[in-house]
Enzyme design. Structure first.
Site, PDB file in Angstrom:
ATOM      1  CB  VAL A  78      -1.034   0.028   1.153  1.00 19.67           C
ATOM      2  CG1 VAL A  78      -1.977  -1.160   1.058  1.00 19.67           C
ATOM      3  CG2 VAL A  78      -0.362   0.081   2.519  1.00 19.67           C
ATOM      4  NE  ARG A  79       6.244   1.445   3.474  1.00 16.04           N
ATOM      5  CZ  ARG A  79       7.395   1.214   4.063  1.00 16.04           C
ATOM      6  NH1 ARG A  79       8.479   1.068   3.328  1.00 16.04           N
ATOM      7  NH2 ARG A  79       7.462   1.144   5.366  1.00 16.04           N
ATOM      8  CB  SER A  89     -11.532  -4.880   8.279  1.00 16.11           C
ATOM      9  OG  SER A  89     -11.477  -4.202   9.506  1.00 16.11           O
ATOM     10  NE  ARG A  91     -12.926   0.062  13.549  1.00 16.18           N
ATOM     11  CZ  ARG A  91     -14.088   0.369  12.999  1.00 16.18           C
ATOM     12  NH1 ARG A  91     -14.360  -0.013  11.774  1.00 16.18           N
ATOM     13  NH2 ARG A  91     -14.973   1.064  13.653  1.00 16.18           N
ATOM     14  NE  ARG A 168       7.459  -1.951  -2.569  1.00 22.16           N
ATOM     15  CZ  ARG A 168       7.997  -1.481  -1.490  1.00 22.16           C
ATOM     16  NH1 ARG A 168       9.033  -2.052  -0.952  1.00 22.16           N
ATOM     17  NH2 ARG A 168       7.509  -0.412  -0.913  1.00 22.16           N
TER      18      ARG A 168
END
Length: 172
Positions: A78-79, A89, A91, A168
């Site tokens: 995600v960079r 998630s 969460r 990458r």
């Protein structure tokens, strides 16, 4: 890890050619005109696209479903800011039976594997204890390791994908 291409820009070659030529509008007045070019003409036009400015590459998109990768992997992924992501998630998901990534450098048998698996099992046990004692998933997730497997959906344009590949796949 499993990476699946689930959607992409249709007629990407023709779109690249048309996008590049809109700057000039010398011979391609309409998108449909690109389809009338011979394969050799398309190849020549694409060579021009890839040898000059990279703006047209932003019109071509790919959507990948990347499964069973570590959260550490997604922290790096995600960079790449010029992409869109949707990730599983911790969460809200119940992570009681989480899968985990085993690094290649961990010996497949012996002491290293025993210690690594014990750490993963300990984290799983502690997570379960927290959940069973009323701790919210969003707070209990803090004991989960970055080796926890996750899934992520990534939409990225060709220009950003090319840049991602360059950074990458670097050997540094």
């Amino acid at each position: 890890m499993k990476c699946s291409l689930i959607e992409y820009t249709q007629n990407a070659a023709e779109l690249l050619i048309f996008t590049k030529n809109t700057r000039h509008l010398t011979h391609l007045a309409e998108f449909k005109d690109v389809f009338n070019l011979s394969d050799k003409e398309k190849a020549n036009e694409l060579e021009k696209v890839f040898s000059t400015i990279s703006g047209p590459l932003e019109f071509v998109y790919f959507t990948f479903l990347i499964q069973d990768v570590s959260r550490g992997f997604t922290h790096q992924l995600v960079r790449t800011r010029h992409a869109s992501y949707a990730q599983q998630s911790q969460r809200v998901a119940d992570m009681s039976d989480f899968r985990y990534f085993l690094p290649d450098k961990i010996e497949p048998e012996g002491y290293q594997l025993t210690v690594y698996e014990a750490a993963m099992n300990d984290a799983s046990e502690k997570y379960g204890q927290l959940i069973n004692h009323g701790v919210d998933k969003q707070d209990a997730r803090n004991v989960l390791p970055t080796a926890t497997c996750t899934n992520v959906l990534m939409k990225i344009n060709l220009r950003s994908l090319s840049q991602l590949r360059e950074t990458r796949l670097c050997v540094r």
